[in-house]
Design a protein around this motif. Sequence first.
Motif, PDB file in Angstrom:
ATOM      1  N   ARG A  82       0.848  -1.202   0.000  1.00  0.00           N
ATOM      2  CA  ARG A  82       0.000   0.000   0.000  1.00  0.00           C
ATOM      3  C   ARG A  82       0.879   1.247   0.000  1.00  0.00           C
ATOM      4  O   ARG A  82       0.652   2.194  -0.749  1.00  0.00           O
ATOM      5  CB  ARG A  82      -0.921  -0.008   1.218  1.00  0.00           C
ATOM      6  CG  ARG A  82      -1.776   1.234   1.318  1.00  0.00           C
ATOM      7  CD  ARG A  82      -2.721   1.158   2.510  1.00  0.00           C
ATOM      8  NE  ARG A  82      -3.404   2.422   2.645  1.00  0.00           N
ATOM      9  CZ  ARG A  82      -3.483   3.120   3.763  1.00  0.00           C
ATOM     10  NH1 ARG A  82      -2.960   2.646   4.873  1.00  0.00           N
ATOM     11  NH2 ARG A  82      -4.104   4.271   3.788  1.00  0.00           N
ATOM     12  N   ASP A 141      -4.068  -5.142  -1.674  1.00  0.00           N
ATOM     13  CA  ASP A 141      -5.364  -5.751  -1.370  1.00  0.00           C
ATOM     14  C   ASP A 141      -5.283  -7.272  -1.353  1.00  0.00           C
ATOM     15  O   ASP A 141      -5.949  -7.933  -0.545  1.00  0.00           O
ATOM     16  CB  ASP A 141      -6.430  -5.265  -2.345  1.00  0.00           C
ATOM     17  CG  ASP A 141      -6.857  -3.829  -2.072  1.00  0.00           C
ATOM     18  OD1 ASP A 141      -6.562  -3.292  -0.983  1.00  0.00           O
ATOM     19  OD2 ASP A 141      -7.500  -3.235  -2.963  1.00  0.00           O
ATOM     20  N   ARG A 152      -8.306  -3.374   3.315  1.00  0.00           N
ATOM     21  CA  ARG A 152      -7.440  -2.193   3.400  1.00  0.00           C
ATOM     22  C   ARG A 152      -8.077  -1.175   4.354  1.00  0.00           C
ATOM     23  O   ARG A 152      -9.229  -0.798   4.193  1.00  0.00           O
ATOM     24  CB  ARG A 152      -7.272  -1.585   2.007  1.00  0.00           C
ATOM     25  CG  ARG A 152      -6.337  -0.411   1.988  1.00  0.00           C
ATOM     26  CD  ARG A 152      -6.048   0.130   0.581  1.00  0.00           C
ATOM     27  NE  ARG A 152      -6.723  -0.554  -0.500  1.00  0.00           N
ATOM     28  CZ  ARG A 152      -7.583   0.032  -1.340  1.00  0.00           C
ATOM     29  NH1 ARG A 152      -7.883   1.299  -1.215  1.00  0.00           N
ATOM     30  NH2 ARG A 152      -8.134  -0.661  -2.313  1.00  0.00           N
ATOM     31  N   GLN A 162      -8.923   2.359   6.288  1.00  0.00           N
ATOM     32  CA  GLN A 162      -9.140   3.745   5.877  1.00  0.00           C
ATOM     33  C   GLN A 162      -8.384   4.671   6.832  1.00  0.00           C
ATOM     34  O   GLN A 162      -8.948   5.564   7.433  1.00  0.00           O
ATOM     35  CB  GLN A 162     -10.649   4.067   5.875  1.00  0.00           C
ATOM     36  CG  GLN A 162     -11.450   3.200   4.928  1.00  0.00           C
ATOM     37  CD  GLN A 162     -10.991   3.314   3.487  1.00  0.00           C
ATOM     38  OE1 GLN A 162     -10.830   4.413   2.959  1.00  0.00           O
ATOM     39  NE2 GLN A 162     -10.758   2.190   2.839  1.00  0.00           N
ATOM     40  N   SER A 222      -4.424   6.754   7.520  1.00  0.00           N
ATOM     41  CA  SER A 222      -3.209   7.219   6.858  1.00  0.00           C
ATOM     42  C   SER A 222      -2.157   6.126   7.011  1.00  0.00           C
ATOM     43  O   SER A 222      -2.258   5.249   7.888  1.00  0.00           O
ATOM     44  CB  SER A 222      -2.711   8.520   7.491  1.00  0.00           C
ATOM     45  OG  SER A 222      -2.170   8.265   8.783  1.00  0.00           O
ATOM     46  N   GLU A 238      -1.544   3.594  10.171  1.00  0.00           N
ATOM     47  CA  GLU A 238      -1.478   2.151  10.006  1.00  0.00           C
ATOM     48  C   GLU A 238      -0.166   1.606  10.568  1.00  0.00           C
ATOM     49  O   GLU A 238      -0.155   0.582  11.261  1.00  0.00           O
ATOM     50  CB  GLU A 238      -1.626   1.772   8.536  1.00  0.00           C
ATOM     51  CG  GLU A 238      -1.692   0.283   8.318  1.00  0.00           C
ATOM     52  CD  GLU A 238      -1.926  -0.124   6.872  1.00  0.00           C
ATOM     53  OE1 GLU A 238      -2.080  -1.331   6.646  1.00  0.00           O
ATOM     54  OE2 GLU A 238      -1.942   0.748   5.977  1.00  0.00           O
TER      55      GLU A 238
END
Length: 96
Positions: free
Chosen positions: A59, A68, A78, A80, A82, A86
Motif C-alpha cells: 500500500r 489488497d 485495506r 481507511q 493514513s 497504520e
Amino acid sequence: MKDIAEFKKSLEKDRPDSNMSVLLRALWYDAKGDWHTAHNQVDHLGDVGSARIHAYLHRKEGDIWNADYWYAKAGEKRPQLSLDQEWEELVQQFLS
C-alpha cells in the motif's frame, strides 16, 4: 521492547535490536526509509502477521492491487487510515 515510544527511540540506532521480532524489524526498516529491506523481512513468510505487514508495505509503495491481495491473505480489508496511522497500529499490535 515495552512500548511504541521505546520502539521509536530505537530508530536512532543504525541497526534494529538483535532480539526484535521479524515483524517489528520489517516495520523498523520501513520507518528508516528502507522499503526493500522491510519487504525482504516478510516477503518469504506465510503467517498472517507477515501478510499484514506485506499488505501495508505494498500500500505504501502504491501497488494497491497487490496490497489488497495481501490484506485478503491476512483476513482483512485495506484500512481507511493514513499510512502513518497504520504503521503505528501495526507496531502496537506486534509489540503486544
